[in-house]
Structure formats: C-alpha cells, structure tokens
Design a protein around this motif. Structure first.
Motif, short mmCIF file in Angstrom:
data_model
loop_
_atom_site.label_atom_id
_atom_site.label_comp_id
_atom_site.label_asym_id
_atom_site.label_seq_id
_atom_site.Cartn_x
_atom_site.Cartn_y
_atom_site.Cartn_z
N GLY A 376 5.83 23.18 13.72
CA GLY A 376 5.99 23.03 15.15
C GLY A 376 6.42 24.32 15.82
N GLU A 377 6.18 24.42 17.14
CA GLU A 377 6.51 25.62 17.90
C GLU A 377 7.97 25.61 18.33
OE1 GLU A 377 2.20 26.50 20.04
OE2 GLU A 377 3.77 25.47 21.16
N ALA A 378 8.54 26.79 18.41
CA ALA A 378 9.89 26.96 18.94
C ALA A 378 9.89 28.22 19.79
CB ALA A 378 10.92 27.06 17.82
N TRP A 379 10.73 28.21 20.84
CA TRP A 379 10.65 29.26 21.86
C TRP A 379 12.02 29.86 22.14
CZ3 TRP A 379 5.85 30.56 23.40
CH2 TRP A 379 4.82 29.62 23.20
N PRO A 380 12.04 31.14 22.56
CA PRO A 380 13.30 31.72 23.02
C PRO A 380 13.62 31.26 24.44
CG PRO A 380 11.54 33.32 23.23
CD PRO A 380 10.94 32.11 22.57
N SER A 381 14.81 31.44 24.85
CA SER A 381 15.32 31.33 26.22
C SER A 381 16.82 31.10 26.12
CB SER A 381 14.67 30.24 27.05
OG SER A 381 15.00 30.43 28.41
N TRP A 382 17.24 30.04 25.39
CA TRP A 382 18.66 29.92 25.08
C TRP A 382 18.87 30.75 23.80
CZ3 TRP A 382 22.61 29.18 27.82
CH2 TRP A 382 23.85 28.98 27.21
N GLU A 383 18.89 32.06 23.97
CA GLU A 383 18.58 32.94 22.86
C GLU A 383 19.77 33.70 22.31
OE1 GLU A 383 16.71 35.32 20.09
OE2 GLU A 383 15.91 33.58 21.12
N ASP A 384 20.71 34.11 23.16
CA ASP A 384 21.72 35.08 22.73
C ASP A 384 23.15 34.65 23.05
OD1 ASP A 384 19.99 37.13 21.72
OD2 ASP A 384 19.39 37.53 23.77
N SER A 385 23.39 33.38 23.09
CA SER A 385 24.74 32.94 23.47
C SER A 385 25.76 33.41 22.44
CB SER A 385 24.78 31.41 23.58
OG SER A 385 24.35 30.81 22.37
N ALA A 386 26.98 33.61 22.90
CA ALA A 386 28.06 34.10 22.03
C ALA A 386 29.38 33.50 22.46
CB ALA A 386 28.14 35.62 22.08
N VAL A 387 30.25 33.29 21.48
CA VAL A 387 31.60 32.81 21.73
C VAL A 387 32.55 33.63 20.87
CG1 VAL A 387 30.85 30.45 22.26
CG2 VAL A 387 31.41 31.06 19.90
N PRO A 388 33.84 33.62 21.15
CA PRO A 388 34.76 34.26 20.21
C PRO A 388 34.52 33.73 18.81
CG PRO A 388 35.90 33.66 22.23
CD PRO A 388 34.53 33.07 22.33
N PRO A 389 34.51 34.58 17.79
CA PRO A 389 34.11 34.15 16.44
C PRO A 389 34.85 32.93 15.92
CG PRO A 389 34.30 36.53 16.52
CD PRO A 389 34.80 36.02 17.85
N GLN A 390 36.13 32.80 16.26
CA GLN A 390 36.90 31.66 15.77
C GLN A 390 36.44 30.33 16.39
OE1 GLN A 390 38.04 34.20 17.52
NE2 GLN A 390 39.39 33.56 19.20
N ASN A 391 35.64 30.40 17.46
CA ASN A 391 35.14 29.19 18.11
C ASN A 391 33.70 28.86 17.72
OD1 ASN A 391 37.57 29.34 19.45
ND2 ASN A 391 36.71 30.00 21.41
N LEU A 392 33.10 29.69 16.86
CA LEU A 392 31.66 29.56 16.61
C LEU A 392 31.29 28.23 15.98
CD1 LEU A 392 28.84 30.75 16.64
CD2 LEU A 392 29.34 31.88 14.45
N ALA A 393 32.05 27.78 14.98
CA ALA A 393 31.69 26.53 14.30
C ALA A 393 31.70 25.35 15.26
CB ALA A 393 32.63 26.29 13.13
#
Length: 957
Positions: A376-393
């Motif tokens: 199946g196809e997948a697309w960028p757009s919600w592409e580069d979000s970031a959070v403080p590393p301790q909040n990533l999980a």
C-alpha cells in the motif's frame, strides 16, 4: 555551464514538486552561476511582481522548495567550495554545494561537515541551512543552524547583507532586530529553543544575548522567506578516525523510543530509530520485481523467537578501533543495567562495508516507507514532528492510537535520541473522504505533539505542510514576532510566499489528489505491484532524489547534464503532469513529455537503486507505445527495433549475410543506409555473422548422456556475434550437459519493447513461448547469454503476458551463463566436472546495466574468483550505448560522454593481456566504437564470459 532562464513546459513540469505531497507549477526556472545572476533574477521578479522560491536539491518534504513564480535552482551551477580554513575549522561555500561534495572537499584536512540528513548525497548545504536540517549525527554536532558561522544573503530589495554573531553588516537591520529581540525577549525565552529539535517557525531565540545575538543562526530555518543565501561560512568538525555501530533490537517501537535517551552519552554520535515494519518493507522492495535493491537486512542481529518491533542504530567513535568498539560495548552493557529497557538482540558491527550497508537501510527509509509491507501507498506530510526525547515513547503511543482511530498505517523512523520522528502515512488523497480523514488527522496530530511539549517540525521546516498549524504550538505574540521579522527582510512578501507567515492551507494543491488521472490509460504491462495502474507506478516517486546522486548508476543522463528534467524524479513529475492534463493537454501525444523521456537510456538502474523501485524504462516504453499511435515513429524504431526479424530473414538465405557485409562495408553505401535507417552516421556499421548460430548448432553433436540445458539463441549472439554462442555451447558441453538450441524464430522482444512497440513485442513473446513450450517445465535451465534478453524474459515478458502461466514459468528457468556455471560449481558434482584451468590474472568487467540492476553480478563474479581472476568492475553503470538509444540521432555525443566517465579511461589504462569482460553486445560495441579513432587502443575488444571460459577449458589449452 552558463546561467539558464527556462520557461518551457518540460522544465516547468519537472519542477512542480519536491519530496513532499504538494504541487505548484512554476512560471519559470532559473539556474544562476554568479551572485550577479541571482541579483538580476530577483530584480526582474520584483519589477514584475513574480514571487521567488529558491531550490537546492529539491529534497524538501514540506513543499518549501516549490512555487508558482520564479524558481531559482542553485544546485546546477552555483555550487562551489570557495575556501577552506583548516585552522579555524570553517569552509566558505556557495549555497548550491552538495553536502557530500563539501565533506569530500574537507576530508583531506581530517574534517567534515557535521549535519548529514539521509539525503546527504544530493541535498545542498544552502537548503540544509534554509530548512535547518540535522541528520543522524545531530546528537553530537547539532542542527544546521548550530553549524553556521556567517551568511551572505540577498534581500528582496536587491541588497546584500552579511549575518553573523553580534549583528549584521547593515546597521539599520541590526537595530531593527535588536528592537525585535527586546520587545519579545520574554516570549522567546519561554517558547523558543526549548529542546534541540524545536525547528518550527523562525529561530529568533538566537537573537537573545545569552545566544550571542547570532543573526546568522536566527536566519537558519527561515525556508527562503527572508532572503536568498548566496554564501555561507560553516563550521567543520574533526572527522572521527574509527567507528563501530551498535545495533539494538527491541520488542516494539515504544521500547526503542523509551530507551533512546540512554544512548545520549559521550562517544555516541547517533541514536537512530526504526520501526520493525521497515525491515518488512525492505524485504518487499527486494522482491522478485525489484532487482537487487538494498542489501543489509541480513546483517541485523538474530532476534530468535521474539520479533523485533523497534531498532536503534548507535554509532560509537574513538581514536582507535578498540576505543570505538569499547564504547559500543559499554552502551550495550548500559542496557543490561536497566531491565525495563531490555533488548531482544544486539550486535556491534565494525566492518566498514557492513556498517555502510546498514546505514543505507536507514538512509533509504524515506523512500522505502512510501510502500508499506503489503504494497500500500504511504505519504509524507506529518513528517518531522519532534518532542523532548524523554517524551518520545508516550508521544508515539498517542500517535499510534490516532492512526488506529482513522484506520491509517505508517512506519516510524528517525532521530529517536533527539525525539524526532519521520513517518509516511497511508492517506488516501484520491477521494474526498480520504481528504477529510487527512485534514482531521493532521489537526489532531498537531494537538498531540503540542501536548507533549513538542514541535511540528524537528527538521526540514514547516513549509506548506505545517505553517498553517503554527498557532497550535505558539502564542499569538510569538506569531506576531514572526510577522515582524518577515517585514524587516521582505516587506512585500516576494520570497517564498505562503510559508510561515500568511500560510497557505495545509491541504491546498496536493499532487496526488483527485484530478490526477484525466489522461490515464490501460498499460500493456500488468504492473502487479501497482494494481495495474501506471499512475500508481509513477506515484512511486515521492521525490527523495536518490536519482541525483553522482556515485550511483541511476540516471546516467542526469550525471552528464545535471538537469532535473533528465533525472528519474524529473521524468516522473512530467509523467504525473501528463496524466493530469493541465500542463500537457495533449496527454500522451505531448512532444514535451517525449522530450523529457528522450535521454532515458532504459538502463533499469532506477528499478533497483531507487528506494521505491521506480522503473522509468518501463514507463517510457508505455509512453512511446501510446505516443506513436498519434505521431509517426522515427526510422530508428524500425531499423533498430525490427533488427531481430531482419537478421533472421537475412540468415535464411545462404551467403546473403556475407554479401550484406561486403556491400555495407563500402563507405558511401554505409553512410546512405545509416541515413535512411535514421541512425547516428558516425557509429560503426553492424556486421552479421556469416551464418547464424542456430544453423551451426544443428550440425553439432550433443552430450546426450548429461542433463539437458537450453542455450537461448538471442538475436545478438545468434546473428551478430555467433562466436560467443559457439563458445558457450562448448563450455556447457564440457561441463557435461546435453545442450539444446531451439530452432525457428525465438526472440525476447527487447528491441520492440525499448522502442515502445509493445503490441509487436507482446506478439513476439507469445510466439516465442509457444516455440519454447517443449522445455518449459519449471526446472530445465534456459541459459541466456545476452543480459538484456535475460532481463526481458524474466521481467517484462511475464508482465506483457500476464495471463500466460507458461511465460511466468519460463521466467523462473532463465539463467545467465555466470549464474548457471556458478550453480554447477556449487553442486555436488561440480568439483568432479570442472573443466577449467586456473587463469590467475586480472580482468576488467563492464557489467551490463540490466544485469547489475535486475539479476546482480554475483554468479559471474563467483565464477571468475574460482578461476583465480582478480576482477574489478566499472562502477558508473551503463556503458552509454544502451542498445538502440546510442544509435539514435542526437544521442551520439552524450553516449561518448557516458563512456568517458570511467569505461574508456579504464580500458585505455589496461595492457593488452588483461581481458575486458562485457557480456552485453552493446557494451562490446561501445568499447570498440569509443576507441576506434585511437591507434594505440583501437585493437582492444570486450569479450563475453563464454569466451573467457572457452579459453580456460583444459582441452583447449
């Protein structure tokens, strides 16, 4: 090259998109060479009210390198390293310098440029600064902004300004920026620069006194909205002398994310994460239709009974190999102290080639995950979000829950040690319902990332994808400061409008949205991986730009021209526009589209080297098939395309081939025939073998007591170079096989296929399958000497005959001579029936581009190794002739230039005793033609593996 101002629709079509989902048709494209060129272009745009967008490698994922006005492409000519200061650890560059070119230029000083996004082989440093790119080593060396020392910027009013720590070269601008800083000082301290990967918006926190009032760093990440970077002084860092890679597998992606903060420790320069599904996507990309694609998965550690749902790549560096390995081992030991972060498996890799293969998986992620494991196809757009590393999980858990809510899928990867996540998502842009889901998801995802204290963009900027969403994470006061800095630098909104300030809607002008299929047609190929749709196949190109990498074999014509139009991506964009029908209303009848495809050599390199296996050769054949329903074919399509049949007819009359050779050897007649045939006049005239190999094979005795092998009489070795086929017959017989040569006209249809005569190609293959039916059993080897024919029979043939089980079965029986001999040598009886003497010498191999891309060269390489041959190979891929392509008018000069990249110089260096291996008839022709005017080298010839093996037969010595 000189500056070029281009308004033709072919060029404009190639520049409609970058690596994102957005589409904007530019009014013109300009390729500057000097600062003055850029100034003149901006002045012209300002006077005519045309917006300006600057573009580097076009690898932006947020739509910030496209625009409807003037696009200034700095990558073509404006790309020089101007000065290196090894003492100060800096380099002064033009903005169009490719990241890897800068790194190569400073490597001799023991230095490197720290930021290295996965597109480092083709993205420009100016683009990296403009979008504040980071890459895998940002844990150690930071973002592009943190590696900027000084910028020279052209403002919209035509003035040049220098930006640096402490202010600018313009006192008025400096004062305005100080006033801006003073008015918003509290807001900047509270909302900006809260963690390393907070890239969204403008980096105005660098104007704070505690950050040195650094106007250059504050400008970084402005995405071309404030000014045009013409020169940059960037920081360099010492190149690590030794590296080791710790690869850690975790039960799931959340465990990998939770463990990532533990990897932030001295001596660890990367902390890269991947979802386990990425490896499944990799294996899909290495499937039967994809050629060799990407190696590396076999190096990953075994996880036993527990599947790995998440991975971390952690590079350790040191002053010695022992120190680097110890740091990697210490990292693994650290996880042993934290049971809650236990790994499923782990390994430390030290071999440079293995590390490179593993990194290639990570660097290809942006392309790989555009196709999910189920295709199946997948697309960028919600592409580069970031959070403080301790909040990533926790952020990933919420993100996965949101994906489930909307029944969407995606494979996360990214810079987990810094909390940055890349993901391509299975949005359906083809329906209004799918668009509604897209809008709702993006809005809710924005709220989630803000809840976790994060940033919409962790690198690469906000662009058209996220600028509208900035109010979710910033206060009205901070947004007002963004507007103020835009007014200081670009009050008339000339530069990259619609981004960051006064943003366009994030769902406006999406490329794969409804309306893309106006001129879609039913392709002749079944295209099973793309649901039978050529539009879907073209949409494989998400734009990551691997085709612009000079070290790969992909896109030979781009490597010569440096022209986006002649990259795989550029051609894919033009085809996409053709299907839409706006820029090219004639659809498949468009001459502009034909022009874009003209320099595609049909080498198939993109089918394997492109991360998503775009196969432009097939798309070109489909286009030509449709185009020439409306336009007359060039004569070369008949003279070259029908060569297999005319050769067959010629050899049916005894002695006629000798007469033809004699007549065509007369220079005036040769010139006339080549002119009438529509081929390059300075090419050598082909010569026919006196008799076809098929006619000779009838008189040969077969080793009837051995197993049967079919020796395929392809048109090249059957009619033009029968010596190769004779030698192959002798080699197979000496190996103990009963060699069968089919009679009658059998052909793979290659020459009709490459010229887009697909109806004829299909009929030829149908006839061939019927002729071959006695040997189509799923196990009898069919040895094909010509690599392009082997590729055609194994790949395109079954797609053209998608309903034929016989064609599909025959494809499984196809073997190259190298593959077959290697399989024999590895069999139980191989050691006892190895009739070859050791050669123990060197050889140069021009691996046929179809063999390299579709079947790999391993079999031949292994056979040569067994013979004691020290083989070196041409690394640049296609020889430059590419079958009929190099004979067609207008291609001669580029064909020679392609040969001069590596092939001709390497052949010139060889002594006469060193074999030049070239299994492709075109490759042997190119070697002969390329050196024909050089008396000291024109006697050198390429030979087929069959000829080398024949010379090594003990009985022939």
């Amino acid at each position: 090259m000189e500056a070029r101002f281009r308004t033709d629709s072919t060029t404009r079509g190639a520049y409609t998109s970058d690596a994102g989902i957005f589409r904007r048709v530019p009014a013109a494209v300009f390729e500057p060479e000097t600062n003055e060129d850029i100034l003149e272009a901006v002045s012209y745009a300002r006077e005519n009210g045309i917006p300006v967008t600057v573009r580097g490698g076009g690898t932006s994922v947020a739509g910030n390198a496209i625009g409807e006005g003037l696009v200034i492409d700095v990558s073509t000519n404006f790309n020089k390293v101007l000065e290196v200061d090894p003492e100060a650890h800096t380099a002064r560059i033009q903005s169009g310098v490719i990241c890897d070119d800068l790194r190569d230029a400073v490597a001799s000083y023991g230095l490197t440029y720290g930021p290295d996004p996965s597109t480092h082989s083709r993205c420009t440093v100016g683009g990296m600064i403009a979008n504040n790119a980071c890459g895998s080593h940002s844990v150690a060396w930071g973002t592009a902004a943190e590696n900027v020392v000084e910028l020279t910027v052209l403002r919209a009013d035509g003035s040049l300004i220098t930006l640096q720590r402490g202010g600018t070269s313009d006192p008025e601008v400096t004062e305005q920026l100080r006033q801006l800083r003073d008015e918003w000082i509290a807001d900047f301290r509270l909302e900006l620069g809260q963690f390393p990967r907070q890239v969204s918006g403008y980096g105005l926190h660098y104007l704070l006194d505690e950050n040195g009032f650094d106007t250059a760093k504050a400008f970084a990440g402005s995405e071309g909205t404030l000014g045009i970077i013409v020169e940059a002084v960037v920081k360099l860092v010492p190149l690590p002398t030794h590296r080791a890679l710790a690869v850690l597998a975790f039960p799931d992606i959340f465990s990998a994310a939770a463990a990532a903060p533990l990897t932030r420790r001295p001596g660890i320069t990367t902390s890269e994460g991947m979802g386990g599904d990425l490896i499944d996507a990799l294996r899909i990309s290495q499937g039967p239709d994809a050629g060799s694609s990407l190696p590396g998965a076999e190096i990953l550690p075994e996880t036993g009974q527990r599947a790995a749902g998440g991975w971390l790549y952690c590079e350790a560096v040191g002053n010695s190999a022992e120190q680097a390995r110890q740091r990697a081992e210490d990292l693994l030991a650290e996880f042993g102290k934290h049971p809650e972060h236990a790994t499923v498996a782990a390994v430390v890799v030290e071999d440079p080639q293995e590390m490179r293969a593993l990194w290639k998986i990570r660097e290809a992620s942006a392309g790989l995950v555009t196709r999910l494991p189920d295709g199946g196809e997948a697309w960028p757009s919600w592409e580069d979000s970031a959070v403080p590393p301790q909040n990533l999980a926790d952020y990933l858990r919420d993100l996965y829950a949101l994906l489930d809510k909307y029944e969407l899928r995606g494979i996360p990867f990214g810079h987990f040690g810094e909390g940055c996540v890349h993901i391509r998502i299975s949005f359906n842009f083809g329906t209004e319902e799918g668009m509604d889901v897209f809008r709702a998801f993006i809005k809710e995802a924005s709220a989630i990332v803000a809840k976790h204290g994060g940033s919409l963009s962790g690198e690469h900027g906000d662009g058209r994808a996220r600028s509208e969403l900035l109010p979710v994470m910033y206060s009205e006061r901070v947004l007002a400061s963004f507007r103020r800095v835009k007014d200081i630098f670009d009050p008339n909104n000339l530069l990259n409008p619609g981004i960051l300030v006064d943003p366009e809607p994030f769902d406006q002008g999406i490329r794969p949205a409804p309306g893309q299929r106006k001129h879609e047609f039913l392709p002749m190929h079944s295209l099973p991986r793309d649901k039978g749709s050529l539009v879907n196949a073209v949409n494989r190109c998400v734009g990551v730009g691997q085709c612009r990498t000079s070290t790969d074999a992909m896109c030979p014509s781009f490597q010569i021209t440096g022209d986006e139009v002649h990259s795989t991506r550029g051609r894919a964009r033009v085809l996409s526009e053709m299907f839409r029908g706006e820029l090219y209303p004639e659809g498949t009848g468009s001459q502009e589209v034909k022009e874009a495809l003209d320099l595609c050599l049909s080498c198939h390199a993109c089918a394997s080297e492109c991360p998503v296996n775009v196969d432009m050769s097939t798309y070109k054949s489909e286009f030509l098939h449709q185009h020439h329903k409306q336009h007359r074919r060039p004569m070369a399509h008949y003279s070259m395309g029908w060569l297999p049949l005319t050769s067959n007819l010629l050899h049916r009359v005894p002695g006629l081939a000798r007469v033809a050779n004699a007549v065509l050897g007369v220079e005036p007649i040769k010139r006339l025939v080549m002119k009438l045939g529509g081929v390059e006049a300075d090419r050598s005239m082909i010569t026919f073998s006196p008799r076809s190999f098929q006619s000779e094979a009838k008189k040969r005795r077969e080793a009837s007591d051995g197993p049967t092998v079919v020796l395929w009489p392809d048109s090249f070795t059957n009619h033009l170079d029968a010596e190769v086929a004779r030698d192959a017959f002798d080699v197979l017989t000496a190996l103990g096989y009963r060699v069968v040569v089919p009679g009658g006209f059998v052909c793979c249809g290659l020459t009709w296929h490459s010229t887009g005569q697909l109806t004829v190609a299909k009929k030829v293959i149908e006839h061939t399958v019927k002729q071959m039916q006695p040997w189509i059993d799923g196990h009898t080897p069919i040895v094909v000497l010509e690599p392009s024919c082997a590729s055609m029979l194994a790949k395109e043939g079954p797609q053209l005959l998608s309903e034929s089980e016989l064609a599909a079965t025959m494809a499984t029986q196809i073997k190259t001579l190298g593959e077959f001999v290697e399989a024999h040598a590895s069999s139980a009886d191989g050691e006892h029936t190895w009739p070859f003497a050791q050669i123990d010498g060197q050889a140069l191999s021009q691996v046929h581009c179809h063999e390299r891309s579709r079947r790999a060269h391993g079999g031949s390489a292994s056979v040569l190794s067994r013979l004691g041959v020290d083989e070196s190979t041409i690394q640049t891929g296609c020889c430059g002739l590419a079958g009929n392509w190099g004979f067609e008018p207008g291609h001669g000069e580029m064909s020679r230039q392609l040969g001069e990249r590596e092939l001709f110089p390497r052949v010139r260096e060889l002594d006469d005793a060193t074999p030049i291996l070239a299994d492709g008839f075109s490759c042997r022709t190119q070697i002969r033609d390329g050196l024909k005017d050089e008396p000291e080298h024109r006697h050198k010839r390429g030979i087929h593996l069959a000829q080398l093996l024949k010379s090594a037969l003990r009985s022939s010595r």
